[in-house]
Design an enzyme around this catalytic site. Structure first.
Site, PDB file in Angstrom:
ATOM      1  N   THR A  57       3.008   4.235  -2.767  1.00  0.00           N
ATOM      2  CA  THR A  57       2.598   5.413  -3.718  1.00  0.00           C
ATOM      3  C   THR A  57       1.528   4.889  -4.306  1.00  0.00           C
ATOM      4  O   THR A  57       0.141   5.176  -4.955  1.00  0.00           O
ATOM      5  CB  THR A  57       3.258   6.369  -4.651  1.00  0.00           C
ATOM      6  N   VAL A  58       1.960   3.560  -5.609  1.00  0.00           N
ATOM      7  CA  VAL A  58       0.684   2.957  -6.159  1.00  0.00           C
ATOM      8  C   VAL A  58      -0.392   2.056  -5.463  1.00  0.00           C
ATOM      9  O   VAL A  58      -1.562   2.571  -5.661  1.00  0.00           O
ATOM     10  CB  VAL A  58       1.579   2.109  -7.423  1.00  0.00           C
TER      11      VAL A  58
ATOM     12  N   GLY B 236       4.387   4.134 -16.659  1.00  0.00           N
ATOM     13  CA  GLY B 236       3.071   4.839 -15.703  1.00  0.00           C
ATOM     14  C   GLY B 236       1.712   5.166 -16.404  1.00  0.00           C
ATOM     15  O   GLY B 236       1.151   4.150 -16.772  1.00  0.00           O
TER      16      GLY B 236
ATOM     17  N   ARG C   6       2.661  -3.933   6.037  1.00  0.00           N
ATOM     18  CA  ARG C   6       3.413  -4.442   6.996  1.00  0.00           C
ATOM     19  C   ARG C   6       2.793  -3.417   8.858  1.00  0.00           C
ATOM     20  O   ARG C   6       3.366  -3.617   9.432  1.00  0.00           O
ATOM     21  CB  ARG C   6       4.816  -4.543   6.849  1.00  0.00           C
TER      22      ARG C   6
ATOM     23  N   LYS D 295      12.025  -1.004 -18.945  1.00  0.00           N
ATOM     24  CA  LYS D 295      10.834  -0.503 -19.232  1.00  0.00           C
ATOM     25  C   LYS D 295      11.324  -1.245 -20.695  1.00  0.00           C
ATOM     26  O   LYS D 295      10.511  -1.622 -21.511  1.00  0.00           O
ATOM     27  CB  LYS D 295      10.580   0.037 -19.939  1.00  0.00           C
TER      28      LYS D 295
ATOM     29  N   LEU E 180       1.049  -1.229  -0.217  1.00  0.00           N
ATOM     30  CA  LEU E 180       0.381  -0.093   0.545  1.00  0.00           C
ATOM     31  C   LEU E 180       1.196   1.501   0.204  1.00  0.00           C
ATOM     32  O   LEU E 180       0.767   1.905   0.379  1.00  0.00           O
ATOM     33  CB  LEU E 180      -0.539  -0.553   1.242  1.00  0.00           C
TER      34      LEU E 180
ATOM     35  N   GLY F 255      12.064  15.319  -4.587  1.00  0.00           N
ATOM     36  CA  GLY F 255      11.153  13.883  -4.504  1.00  0.00           C
ATOM     37  C   GLY F 255      10.793  13.148  -6.100  1.00  0.00           C
ATOM     38  O   GLY F 255      11.304  11.798  -6.259  1.00  0.00           O
TER      39      GLY F 255
HETATM   40  P1  NAP Z   1       6.637   2.605  -2.384  1.00  0.00           P
HETATM   41  O1  NAP Z   1       5.622   3.726  -2.486  1.00  0.00           O
HETATM   42  O2  NAP Z   1       8.467   1.928  -1.860  1.00  0.00           O
HETATM   43  O3  NAP Z   1       5.717   1.531  -1.358  1.00  0.00           O
HETATM   44  C1  NAP Z   1       6.364  -0.162  -2.328  1.00  0.00           C
HETATM   45  C2  NAP Z   1       5.150  -0.605  -0.717  1.00  0.00           C
HETATM   46  O4  NAP Z   1       4.651  -1.737  -0.558  1.00  0.00           O
HETATM   47  C3  NAP Z   1       5.837   0.072   0.319  1.00  0.00           C
HETATM   48  O5  NAP Z   1       4.149   0.531   1.048  1.00  0.00           O
HETATM   49  C4  NAP Z   1       5.693  -1.010   1.238  1.00  0.00           C
HETATM   50  O6  NAP Z   1       5.434  -1.244   2.631  1.00  0.00           O
HETATM   51  C5  NAP Z   1       5.394  -2.376   0.728  1.00  0.00           C
HETATM   52  N1  NAP Z   1       5.849  -4.035   0.698  1.00  0.00           N
HETATM   53  C6  NAP Z   1       7.368  -3.709   0.752  1.00  0.00           C
HETATM   54  N2  NAP Z   1       7.324  -4.939   0.730  1.00  0.00           N
HETATM   55  C7  NAP Z   1       6.404  -5.804   1.598  1.00  0.00           C
HETATM   56  C8  NAP Z   1       5.973  -7.129   2.668  1.00  0.00           C
HETATM   57  N3  NAP Z   1       7.380  -8.119   2.067  1.00  0.00           N
HETATM   58  N4  NAP Z   1       4.692  -7.221   2.896  1.00  0.00           N
HETATM   59  C9  NAP Z   1       4.079  -6.322   2.783  1.00  0.00           C
HETATM   60  N5  NAP Z   1       4.138  -4.857   2.049  1.00  0.00           N
HETATM   61  C10 NAP Z   1       5.121  -5.128   1.481  1.00  0.00           C
HETATM   62  O7  NAP Z   1       6.424   1.800  -3.823  1.00  0.00           O
HETATM   63  P2  NAP Z   1       5.476   2.136  -5.109  1.00  0.00           P
HETATM   64  O8  NAP Z   1       6.476   3.692  -6.057  1.00  0.00           O
HETATM   65  O9  NAP Z   1       3.827   1.992  -4.818  1.00  0.00           O
HETATM   66  O10 NAP Z   1       6.542   1.319  -6.453  1.00  0.00           O
HETATM   67  C11 NAP Z   1       5.265   0.172  -6.421  1.00  0.00           C
HETATM   68  C12 NAP Z   1       5.812  -1.017  -7.255  1.00  0.00           C
HETATM   69  O11 NAP Z   1       5.075   0.279  -8.552  1.00  0.00           O
HETATM   70  C13 NAP Z   1       7.153  -1.292  -8.235  1.00  0.00           C
HETATM   71  O12 NAP Z   1       7.466  -1.832  -8.751  1.00  0.00           O
HETATM   72  C14 NAP Z   1       7.237   0.399  -9.039  1.00  0.00           C
HETATM   73  O13 NAP Z   1       8.640   0.116  -9.330  1.00  0.00           O
HETATM   74  C15 NAP Z   1       6.423   0.200  -9.847  1.00  0.00           C
HETATM   75  N6  NAP Z   1       5.712   1.861 -10.255  1.00  0.00           N
HETATM   76  C16 NAP Z   1       6.186   2.430  -9.451  1.00  0.00           C
HETATM   77  C17 NAP Z   1       5.700   3.969  -9.962  1.00  0.00           C
HETATM   78  C18 NAP Z   1       5.456   5.354  -9.000  1.00  0.00           C
HETATM   79  O14 NAP Z   1       5.406   6.347  -9.404  1.00  0.00           O
HETATM   80  N7  NAP Z   1       5.688   5.221  -7.759  1.00  0.00           N
HETATM   81  C19 NAP Z   1       5.641   4.508 -11.020  1.00  0.00           C
HETATM   82  C20 NAP Z   1       5.523   3.236 -12.240  1.00  0.00           C
HETATM   83  C21 NAP Z   1       5.512   1.916 -11.536  1.00  0.00           C
HETATM   84  P3  NAP Z   1       6.379  -0.626   4.122  1.00  0.00           P
HETATM   85  O15 NAP Z   1       5.599   1.019   3.839  1.00  0.00           O
HETATM   86  O16 NAP Z   1       5.721  -1.175   4.863  1.00  0.00           O
HETATM   87  O17 NAP Z   1       7.742  -0.929   3.679  1.00  0.00           O
END
Ligand code: NAP
Length: 433
Positions: free
Chosen positions: A13-14, A132, A45, A203, A11, A185
């Site tokens: 950013t995405v 994205g 978590r 990508k 849970l 950021g």
């Molecule tokens: P993020 O903000 O770091 O979120 C990842 C979440 O996963 C965190 O809340 C983390 O929890 C949780 N997590 C990680 N390991 C876990 C586990 N073992 N059990 C339970 N929860 C767990 O990352 P994000 O930016 O949302 O990105 C997610 C995916 O989307 C990635 O693969 C990224 O490459 C892709 N993506 C992101 C973007 C973007 O703009 N952000 C764009 C395109 C693709 P905690 O909070 O407890 O650490």
């Protein structure tokens, strides 16, 4: 019809964006799918009082979640390779459809994951993994499906494009803009993935696989970052009518396919040159339609969640098409992938921008042009810049040449006593054929 049940893992950013989008637009989405979507589980978590998780089971045990019978679709948004890969395989083994934004996992382990998905007749949807909010996967797979793809070139990392745009518009040095990107950021504390082109290579691996029907071959993508680009190079390129973009390029060449990520000079009038800041864009040259370009926000909670939810909607529709809810349209037909040679860096053919700092004396330019000519390289333009102390920067643009020839020429130019510092080379693409 019973609802389609989802588990959202992660849970961040995405993940939080997906949850909120599904909740906010539930009515609209139901109208489009003709079916209720119910989030039954989230993998987290820590408690999330900021989100509406009423009626949703919460657990940190992601493997256990994907085994649950009240989960039809797993939305993997934790990122990274492990434990994401193990969770993915377990979900597939249990017959769950999987939606992900995890480009790193798919680019590096996708062949195994897609093979397993084929075996279990489930699909892996990954629109959000590339660019994205731009629906480029759908464009390649559906909109351009009638065409033979000649090449594609993309600005597929917003951080890198932000840095190059600032360097050009404000004549700022790389390190200074990188620091600002981190403060805003856009760039991670460790910016290697973005500025060294690894994220773009992930990508590109996915795009090339769809474009040419080839297996995922991340290890064969030539990757070069933007950290060596100077504000001076950006300015010289401008004077010559070009701009520098960090491109991911996949091109069909006579002897195979080029897969490369590197800084690239492109003519200012090319549509990709107008993509500024953190925006992303992909240009595609296709046999019937010609050149088209798709642009938009390449990252961020909203745009990425939009792509994830679009995949969820597709899967819900697919599930509804089949009577028993098990048959789906495969994303990649593995048996029909082509084994086409991927070219090594030395085999690439591109034009070049060269910058050489030399002693300000007669005969040096002639020495350099003779070396180029002896290596079979024709010069398109020469720009001799004002003297800096007793050195003169010489900028040379060349016609396309195979890279092994350029390596040979550069090593000879580098060895000239009049040459100071490293010869700067930036590849050049006209993107017009
Ligand atoms: P993020 O903000 O770091 O979120 C990842 C979440 O996963 C965190 O809340 C983390 O929890 C949780 N997590 C990680 N390991 C876990 C586990 N073992 N059990 C339970 N929860 C767990 O990352 P994000 O930016 O949302 O990105 C997610 C995916 O989307 C990635 O693969 C990224 O490459 C892709 N993506 C992101 C973007 C973007 O703009 N952000 C764009 C395109 C693709 P905690 O909070 O407890 O650490």
């Amino acid at each position: 019809m019973k609802p389609v049940r989802l588990a959202i893992l992660g849970l961040g950013t995405v993940g939080a964006g997906v949850l909120q989008l599904l909740q906010e637009n539930a009515k609209e989405i139901k109208r489009r799918t003709g079916r209720e979507i119910q989030i039954t589980h989230v993998g987290t978590r820590r408690p999330r009082p900021d989100l509406n998780l009423e009626g949703i089971q919460q657990s940190a045990n992601l493997l256990e979640i994907v085994r649950q019978p009240d989960v039809d679709v797993v939305i993997e948004l934790i990122g990274g390779l492990s434990p994401a890969k193990e969770i993915f395989l377990e979900a597939i083994k249990h017959g769950k459809q999987v939606v992900t934004a995890n480009k790193a996992l798919l680019a590096e382990c996708g062949n195994e994951l897609f093979a397993s998905a084929d075996q279990h007749t489930v699909q892996i949807a990954y629109e959000a993994a590339v660019a994205g909010g731009i629906p480029i996967i759908k464009v390649m797979r559906e909109g351009l499906a009638a065409n033979r793809i000649e090449w594609l070139a993309g600005i597929i990392n917003g951080t890198g494009n932000f840095i190059l745009t600032e360097m050009r518009d404000k004549a700022r040095p790389f390190a200074d803009v990188l620091k600002e990107a981190q403060e805003l950021g856009y760039a991670e504390a460790d910016p290697t993935f973005d500025v060294e082109g690894i994220d773009a290579a992930h990508k590109l691996t996915l795009l090339a696989s769809i474009a040419f029907g080839i297996p995922l071959q991340f290890d064969k993508v030539y990757t070069e970052g933007i950290s060596k680009i100077t504000a001076q190079d950006v300015q010289y390129a401008e004077e010559l009518g070009f701009c520098i973009k960090h491109l991911g390029i996949a091109r069909r060449a006579p002897k195979g396919i080029e897969l490369r990520v590197h800084p690239t000079l492109i003519p200012k009038e090319q549509p990709l040159a107008s993509i500024n800041g953190v925006q992303n864009a992909v240009s595609v040259k296709a046999s019937a339609v010609g050149q088209t370009m798709y642009s938009g926000p390449g990252a961020g909670g909203g745009p990425t969640a939009s792509a994830v939810v679009a995949d969820i909607i597709d899967i819900v529709r697919d599930i509804s098409y089949t009577e028993d809810g098990s048959g789906t349209i495969p994303q990649l037909a593995f048996e029909s992938l082509e084994d086409i040679n991927i070219l090594s860096r030395e085999e690439f053919t591109t034009g070049y921008y060269l910058r050489v700092n030399v002693d300000d004396r007669t005969g040096v330019l002639a020495n350099i042009t003779t070396i180029l000519s002896n290596c079979g390289i024709s010069i398109d333009a020469i720009l001799q810049q004002p003297r800096l102390k007793n050195r003169v920067p010489i900028v040379i643009m060349t016609d396309p040449i195979v890279e092994s020839k350029m390596d040979e020429a550069i090593s000879q130019i580098q060895a000239l006593p009049a040459t100071h510092g490293e010869v700067m080379r930036i590849r050049l693409e006209s993107l017009d054929s």
